[in-house]
Motif scaffolding. Structure first.
Motif, PDB file in Angstrom:
ATOM      1  N   THR A 589       6.606  -7.120   0.042  1.00 40.56           N
ATOM      2  CA  THR A 589       6.867  -5.908  -0.723  1.00 40.56           C
ATOM      3  C   THR A 589       5.593  -5.459  -1.415  1.00 40.56           C
ATOM      4  OG1 THR A 589       9.149  -6.595  -1.121  1.00 40.56           O
ATOM      5  CG2 THR A 589       8.265  -4.854  -2.531  1.00 40.56           C
ATOM      6  N   GLN A 590       5.247  -4.217  -1.189  1.00 41.20           N
ATOM      7  CA  GLN A 590       4.075  -3.614  -1.827  1.00 41.20           C
ATOM      8  C   GLN A 590       4.557  -2.735  -2.980  1.00 41.20           C
ATOM      9  OE1 GLN A 590       0.764  -3.642  -1.447  1.00 41.20           O
ATOM     10  NE2 GLN A 590       0.117  -1.772  -2.454  1.00 41.20           N
ATOM     11  N   TRP A 591       3.938  -2.917  -4.163  1.00 41.34           N
ATOM     12  CA  TRP A 591       4.260  -2.110  -5.333  1.00 41.34           C
ATOM     13  C   TRP A 591       3.087  -1.206  -5.663  1.00 41.34           C
ATOM     14  CZ3 TRP A 591       8.974  -2.092  -7.793  1.00 41.34           C
ATOM     15  CH2 TRP A 591       9.877  -3.089  -7.396  1.00 41.34           C
ATOM     16  N   THR A 667       0.186  -4.395  -6.565  1.00 42.31           N
ATOM     17  CA  THR A 667       0.523  -5.697  -5.995  1.00 42.31           C
ATOM     18  C   THR A 667      -0.477  -6.775  -6.360  1.00 42.31           C
ATOM     19  OG1 THR A 667       1.565  -4.545  -4.140  1.00 42.31           O
ATOM     20  CG2 THR A 667       1.102  -6.888  -3.852  1.00 42.31           C
ATOM     21  N   PRO A 690      12.708  -6.461  -6.553  1.00 41.50           N
ATOM     22  CA  PRO A 690      12.948  -5.500  -7.632  1.00 41.50           C
ATOM     23  C   PRO A 690      13.627  -6.115  -8.848  1.00 41.50           C
ATOM     24  CG  PRO A 690      13.490  -4.523  -5.516  1.00 41.50           C
ATOM     25  CD  PRO A 690      13.205  -5.972  -5.253  1.00 41.50           C
ATOM     26  N   TYR A 726       6.809   3.075  -7.140  1.00 46.48           N
ATOM     27  CA  TYR A 726       7.637   2.902  -5.947  1.00 46.48           C
ATOM     28  C   TYR A 726       7.259   1.608  -5.231  1.00 46.48           C
ATOM     29  CZ  TYR A 726       3.850   4.341  -2.733  1.00 46.48           C
ATOM     30  OH  TYR A 726       2.682   4.425  -2.015  1.00 46.48           O
ATOM     31  N   SER A 727       8.163   1.135  -4.415  1.00 48.72           N
ATOM     32  CA  SER A 727       7.917  -0.054  -3.598  1.00 48.72           C
ATOM     33  C   SER A 727       8.189   0.290  -2.145  1.00 48.72           C
ATOM     34  CB  SER A 727       8.815  -1.215  -4.036  1.00 48.72           C
ATOM     35  OG  SER A 727      10.188  -0.896  -3.813  1.00 48.72           O
TER      36      SER A 727
END
Length: 765
Positions: A589-591, A667, A690, A726-727
């Motif tokens: 997961t990239q934030w 990230t 999340p 956003y992710s």
């Protein structure tokens, strides 16, 4: 001699830009500056030519340093008589913005032609000097260098401490040169990379009101970097600290720019229109689509301008930036990244890799606003030829292939010599910008196990450096540090036990037989692993490099090409830096945090800082704060110019609601908290889901704004600001020659809802 010097002189005398194109052989390489100065003859000629280029005796000539630099902005006069009347267009131009195209699809190609003009003018000065030094052969490899901000600049001889920053050579007021009048001696000389001195002429007509109002008289006399608004001299220590905090992967939470450029190289939204300029892509397309990632090559370019200039320095203002010698090395690097992007997308359709037509929001010296720019739009004021049928101007189509202008870069040149051109450049981007790059951040210092991911030091003194060199105002360069460049061989070490444990627990490994250390993919030619470097010696006296019988210039070029692109596929445990604990089946997961804001929201250029954790109350130190995630610089004209009608096109842009947009990765910073398990207000990053990340970001993510004078602007007063978190899911490449892909972006309103400048439920940037 592979360049017809007389033909080049004749072309320049007619006001033509033709580049430095060899009549035979391959184009010469533009090298990174710390590699460039390893070629002593080449660098010596370069410094002498740049000194002559800047001299007052030629400041009034069209192809002088002064006149070429002025094309970008001030003194807002026609270069060599090129006016809007030379182009059959309707509408009002903006003569107070220079010829430069910013916020435009031709931003990359206009600057490519601009660099070619600069390189040509500098080359002809070198051609005048070379015979007096017996250095005519050097001209075959004479091209301008670039500055890569992602490279470390110094390494402790007996330790693992690295220093990032601007190249040391840029910080020295005086250097040693072999001059034509004394070719056998190293003579103390003014360093032409340190600053440019504005000429004292009646016709210069600069508007220095900014510096006069701030009480900084020195800003009217010469270019300055890293300037506090209360000081009048360059503060390279501040610039060094800025770059070390922002780009050193072992220092604090920042260093997000490489990942942002990784997105520019690969994101499916990154067609030419978005890659090329910093405006919100929703406002630039006929069929708008939701905006999540807003990274661009111009956005990266803007940030380096702001970090080099600092609050008040000339690089921070478009109207003066072209005069700082750092401008040319910075833009050379931007052009290098453009060339790599073009190579990666060279097999894509023109709907991705090029464009057909788009309106330009900015007007400039010759081009009215709201005109449609196509690949055949003239790149003024760069004349390609003059004949009986009139003047032919360079266009984006003409400069699409950079090698036609007579130069190449190590990465694109090495890829051209491989059997997989696109795959080689993808491998470079994955290795240098993405999760493959060394990125183990540690608040207490560098991870010893990660040190060997960087090159060892060069094994000789730099002859141009006086002894001693005070690099940051405190440290003697050769007492306990060595200067390093990208040519140094790279080593790899086994992962730490914690790293390996996390890997075995969290990553689904492929079968052993599918991960050989050396395996061509899709016809890719993979070169043998470079021979491991020998342990470096403590540098007290200069030690000769091995293979000294090989000419120095051959060593430099060979090394640059050999190490320009990765030679092998690294084992999976070395692929993803410090991300391995959060990877599952090559997915993670990239934030990210994106924002948009009116470009003219404040009085001129301003900057937005993002922090993850508590930060200092002193805004002057925000750029050095250990909890800084990143920042974004917004270039803009002053409020006074707009309100007084001196920039009519700026006013039109403001009224139309044109937005500046950018994205910063969160990230890497979150991974610092993940690996350290540091608690912040009772919250820890146990994973990247999340459920864990949203409460952490809601409590710890902050943003602040400063204006051109480095004073804080309350977020509540910048009504157009919209910050969005956003992710998305990143499918990481299985091979170093594969592209990553990005899927399922999700906006998380709970982090920003109700906060000053934050995106509220249901909104978009």
């Amino acid at each position: 001699m592979s360049v017809d010097i007389q033909a080049l002189r004749d072309a320049q005398s007619r006001g033509l830009t033709v580049g430095v194109v060899p009549t035979t052989g391959k184009p010469a390489l533009r090298l990174e500056i710390d590699d460039f100065i390893q070629d002593t003859e080449l660098a010596n000629l370069y410094f002498l030519a740049l000194e002559a280029f800047q001299s007052k005796g030629v400041n009034n000539k069209p192809f002088s340093y002064h006149e070429i630099s002025g094309i970008h902005g001030q003194p807002y006069r026609a270069w060599d008589g090129v006016n809007s009347a030379d182009f059959e267009r309707t509408g009002s131009t903006n003569r107070t913005s220079g010829y430069c195209s910013h916020g435009s699809v031709i931003f990359p190609t206009w600057h490519r032609a601009y660099l070619a003009m600069f390189e040509q003018g500098l080359f002809l000065h070198a051609a005048e000097i070379a015979p007096r030094l017996g250095a005519e052969a050097v001209l075959d490899r004479f091209r301008i260098p670039y500055f890569d901000p992602f490279l470390p600049r110094q390494k402790a001889v007996n330790g693992d401490a690295y220093t990032y920053g601007i190249p040391v050579i840029m910080t020295l007021p005086e250097i040693l040169l072999r001059r034509p009048e004394r070719p056998d001696a190293w003579t103390p000389s003014r360093n032409p990379l340190y600053q440019f001195n504005f000429p004292e002429t009646k016709e210069r007509a600069y508007d220095f009101s900014r510096y006069k109002n701030w009480g900084i008289e020195a800003g009217t006399e010469h270019t300055i970097r890293g300037l506090y608004t209360t000081a009048g001299l360059s503060q390279h220590e501040r610039v060094m600290q800025t770059f070390d905090n922002v780009y050193n992967p072992w220092n604090g939470l920042s260093s997000q720019s490489p990942i942002n450029l990784w997105r520019v190289m690969f994101d499916s939204s990154q067609d030419w229109i978005q890659m090329s300029n910093h405006f919100d892509p929703r406002t630039r397309r006929a069929n708008p689509r939701p905006t999540y990632n807003a990274n661009s090559l111009e956005g990266f370019h803007d940030n380096i301008h702001g970090e080099l200039g600092g609050p008040g320095g000339h690089m921070s203002f478009p109207e003066f930036a072209g005069f700082d010698p750092a401008f040319w090395m910075h833009h050379c690097n931007v052009d290098r990244l453009l060339s790599i992007w073009q190579g990666i997308h060279s097999q894509d359709s023109d709907s991705v890799a090029w464009w057909s037509s788009l309106d330009v929001p900015f007007g400039n010296f010759v081009e009215p606003a709201n005109q449609h720019e196509t690949p055949d739009t003239p790149l003024a004021p760069f004349r390609k030829s003059v004949g009986s049928s009139g003047t032919q101007w360079w266009t984006s189509n003409d400069v699409r292939d950079h090698t036609k202008l007579g130069y190449d870069y190590p990465q694109t040149a090495a890829a051209s010599e491989s059997s997989n051109y696109v795959g080689s450049l993808i491998a470079w981007a994955n290795q240098s910008l993405g999760w493959l790059s060394p990125s183990r951040r540690n608040r207490t210092g560098p991870d010893p196990e990660a040190v060997a991911d960087f090159g060892v030091s060069t094994r000789k003194r730099i002859p141009f450096f006086p002894d001693p060199v005070l690099v940051d105002g405190r440290t003697r360069a050769f007492d306990d540090k060595q200067i390093i460049g990208s040519l140094a061989p790279k080593q790899r070490t086994a992962p730490t036990r914690a790293f390996a444990a996390a890997l075995s627990h969290n990553v689904k490994k492929a079968p052993e037989k599918s991960e050989p250390a050396l395996k061509p993919e899709d016809g890719e030619e993979i070169k043998p692993e470079a021979e491991e470097a020998k342990p470096e010696k403590t540098l007290v006296e200069p030690t000769k490099p091995e293979g000294d019988e090989v000419p120095e210039e051959v060593q430099v070029r060979t090394a640059a090409l050999t190490r320009a692109i990765p030679a092998v596929r690294p084992p999976i445990e070395e692929r993803f830096g410090d991300c391995c604990g959060v990877i599952d089946d090559h997915k993670m997961t990239q934030w990210s945090v994106s924002f948009s804001v009116d470009k003219f929201a404040l009085d001129g250029t301003f900057k937005i800082y993002f922090f993850l954790g508590d930060f200092t109350e002193n805004q002057a130190d925000w750029i050095f704060d250990e909890d800084l995630v990143g920042s974004s610089t917004i270039f803009a004209s002053s409020r006074e110019r707009i309100d007084q009608g001196n920039c009519e096109n700026c006013k039109k842009q403001e009224e139309s609601g044109l937005k500046y947009a950018d994205t910063l990765s969160l990230t890497q910073a979150l991974l610092v908290y993940y690996h350290s398990q540091e608690e912040s207000y009772g919250l820890r990053v146990a994973d990247m889901t999340p459920e864990v990340i949203l409460p952490f970001l809601t409590r710890n993510l902050h943003w602040r704004i400063v204006d051109a004078r480095d004073d804080e602007a309350p977020r509540e007063t910048v009504e157009s600001l919209r910050v969005m978190v956003y992710s998305e899911t990143v499918h990481l490449p299985h091979s170093i020659t594969d592209k990553p892909t990005f899927h399922d972006p999700t906006v998380h309103y709970s982090v920003t809802n109700g906060r000053p400048g934050g995106l509220n439920e249901g909104g978009g940037i």
